[in-house]
Design a protein around this motif. Structure first.
Motif, PDB file in Angstrom:
ATOM      1  N   VAL A   1       0.841  -1.196   0.000  1.00  0.00           N
ATOM      2  CA  VAL A   1       0.000   0.000   0.000  1.00  0.00           C
ATOM      3  C   VAL A   1       0.882   1.254   0.000  1.00  0.00           C
ATOM      4  O   VAL A   1       0.591   2.228  -0.689  1.00  0.00           O
ATOM      5  CB  VAL A   1      -0.962  -0.024   1.206  1.00  0.00           C
ATOM      6  CG1 VAL A   1      -1.766   1.250   1.278  1.00  0.00           C
ATOM      7  CG2 VAL A   1      -1.879  -1.236   1.123  1.00  0.00           C
ATOM      8  N   ALA A   2       1.993   1.217   0.740  1.00  0.00           N
ATOM      9  CA  ALA A   2       2.914   2.354   0.770  1.00  0.00           C
ATOM     10  C   ALA A   2       3.512   2.617  -0.603  1.00  0.00           C
ATOM     11  O   ALA A   2       3.681   3.777  -1.005  1.00  0.00           O
ATOM     12  CB  ALA A   2       4.019   2.109   1.794  1.00  0.00           C
ATOM     13  N   ARG A   3       3.820   1.547  -1.344  1.00  0.00           N
ATOM     14  CA  ARG A   3       4.329   1.726  -2.712  1.00  0.00           C
ATOM     15  C   ARG A   3       3.295   2.413  -3.588  1.00  0.00           C
ATOM     16  O   ARG A   3       3.620   3.280  -4.402  1.00  0.00           O
ATOM     17  CB  ARG A   3       4.727   0.376  -3.312  1.00  0.00           C
ATOM     18  CG  ARG A   3       6.082  -0.096  -2.901  1.00  0.00           C
ATOM     19  CD  ARG A   3       6.599  -1.226  -3.784  1.00  0.00           C
ATOM     20  NE  ARG A   3       5.660  -2.339  -3.913  1.00  0.00           N
ATOM     21  CZ  ARG A   3       5.630  -3.419  -3.130  1.00  0.00           C
ATOM     22  NH1 ARG A   3       6.504  -3.527  -2.139  1.00  0.00           N
ATOM     23  NH2 ARG A   3       4.767  -4.374  -3.336  1.00  0.00           N
ATOM     24  N   ALA A   4       2.025   2.039  -3.414  1.00  0.00           N
ATOM     25  CA  ALA A   4       0.963   2.675  -4.198  1.00  0.00           C
ATOM     26  C   ALA A   4       0.842   4.160  -3.845  1.00  0.00           C
ATOM     27  O   ALA A   4       0.671   5.005  -4.727  1.00  0.00           O
ATOM     28  CB  ALA A   4      -0.365   1.959  -3.956  1.00  0.00           C
ATOM     29  N   ILE A   5       0.964   4.479  -2.568  1.00  0.00           N
ATOM     30  CA  ILE A   5       0.902   5.880  -2.139  1.00  0.00           C
ATOM     31  C   ILE A   5       2.103   6.654  -2.668  1.00  0.00           C
ATOM     32  O   ILE A   5       1.967   7.787  -3.142  1.00  0.00           O
ATOM     33  CB  ILE A   5       0.804   5.960  -0.603  1.00  0.00           C
ATOM     34  CG1 ILE A   5      -0.530   5.379  -0.137  1.00  0.00           C
ATOM     35  CG2 ILE A   5       0.973   7.402  -0.126  1.00  0.00           C
ATOM     36  CD1 ILE A   5      -0.643   5.193   1.355  1.00  0.00           C
ATOM     37  N   ARG A   6       3.280   6.046  -2.614  1.00  0.00           N
ATOM     38  CA  ARG A   6       4.487   6.692  -3.143  1.00  0.00           C
ATOM     39  C   ARG A   6       4.329   6.957  -4.637  1.00  0.00           C
ATOM     40  O   ARG A   6       4.742   8.009  -5.135  1.00  0.00           O
ATOM     41  CB  ARG A   6       5.706   5.824  -2.871  1.00  0.00           C
ATOM     42  CG  ARG A   6       7.012   6.530  -3.167  1.00  0.00           C
ATOM     43  CD  ARG A   6       8.223   5.707  -2.783  1.00  0.00           C
ATOM     44  NE  ARG A   6       8.231   4.442  -3.505  1.00  0.00           N
ATOM     45  CZ  ARG A   6       8.506   3.252  -2.948  1.00  0.00           C
ATOM     46  NH1 ARG A   6       8.799   3.174  -1.681  1.00  0.00           N
ATOM     47  NH2 ARG A   6       8.506   2.155  -3.673  1.00  0.00           N
TER      48      ARG A   6
ATOM     49  N   GLU B   1      -7.720   8.439  -7.959  1.00  0.00           N
ATOM     50  CA  GLU B   1      -8.044   7.161  -7.335  1.00  0.00           C
ATOM     51  C   GLU B   1      -6.990   6.145  -7.728  1.00  0.00           C
ATOM     52  O   GLU B   1      -6.474   6.177  -8.850  1.00  0.00           O
ATOM     53  CB  GLU B   1      -9.425   6.725  -7.836  1.00  0.00           C
ATOM     54  CG  GLU B   1     -10.005   5.554  -7.125  1.00  0.00           C
ATOM     55  CD  GLU B   1     -11.440   5.307  -7.580  1.00  0.00           C
ATOM     56  OE1 GLU B   1     -12.239   6.245  -7.592  1.00  0.00           O
ATOM     57  OE2 GLU B   1     -11.724   4.165  -7.928  1.00  0.00           O
TER      58      GLU B   1
ATOM     59  N   LEU C   1       1.553   7.632  -6.086  1.00  0.00           N
ATOM     60  CA  LEU C   1       0.648   8.775  -6.214  1.00  0.00           C
ATOM     61  C   LEU C   1       1.368  10.094  -5.982  1.00  0.00           C
ATOM     62  O   LEU C   1       0.981  11.126  -6.531  1.00  0.00           O
ATOM     63  CB  LEU C   1      -0.518   8.646  -5.228  1.00  0.00           C
ATOM     64  CG  LEU C   1      -1.552   7.593  -5.576  1.00  0.00           C
ATOM     65  CD1 LEU C   1      -2.559   7.463  -4.448  1.00  0.00           C
ATOM     66  CD2 LEU C   1      -2.254   7.956  -6.869  1.00  0.00           C
ATOM     67  N   VAL C   2       2.400  10.073  -5.169  1.00  0.00           N
ATOM     68  CA  VAL C   2       3.179  11.287  -4.950  1.00  0.00           C
ATOM     69  C   VAL C   2       3.916  11.650  -6.238  1.00  0.00           C
ATOM     70  O   VAL C   2       3.990  12.814  -6.617  1.00  0.00           O
ATOM     71  CB  VAL C   2       4.164  11.102  -3.775  1.00  0.00           C
ATOM     72  CG1 VAL C   2       5.138  12.253  -3.685  1.00  0.00           C
ATOM     73  CG2 VAL C   2       3.395  10.932  -2.481  1.00  0.00           C
TER      74      VAL C   2
END
Length: 106
Positions: A10-15, A24, A17-18
């Motif tokens: 999940v952190a990779r997905a958030i990174r 979405e 998005l940055v």
């Protein structure tokens, strides 16, 4: 219910998005499958998920202990709050509310 994906995924997905902002993001194949299912048959998917959440996420054998909610207490005296936590509708004494009348022109 246990998490489906690891926090690292999940952190990779958030990174991501940055780096490349999107409105979405869907993480993993289960999320993409659910998204596809919702697009193909939204009504059925909604009903099935409602049943699944009802069965798997709510406990039926234990009830929550009853407690008196803080908003149901009343303060004694003038300016007491109602059960909903709001001040009474009557105006306070002493003219602390601003006047709604217009000033008289001279």
């Amino acid at each position: 219910m246990a998490p489906v994906y690891t926090p690292a995924r999940v952190a990779r997905a958030i990174r991501g998005l940055v780096r490349v902002p999107r409105r979405e993001v869907v993480v993993g194949p289960l999320g993409r499958g659910l998204l596809l299912q919702t697009q193909l048959a939204p009504g059925i998917t909604e009903k099935v998920l409602a049943l699944k959440v009802d069965r798997n996420h709510f406990e039926r054998h234990e009830s929550a202990p009853t407690a008196k909610a803080p908003c149901s207490y009343r303060r004694p005296g003038p300016g007491a709050f109602t059960a909903a936590g709001t001040a009474p509708a009557t105006a306070p004494r002493g003219g602390s509310r601003p006047s709604r009348s217009r000033p008289v022109p001279r």
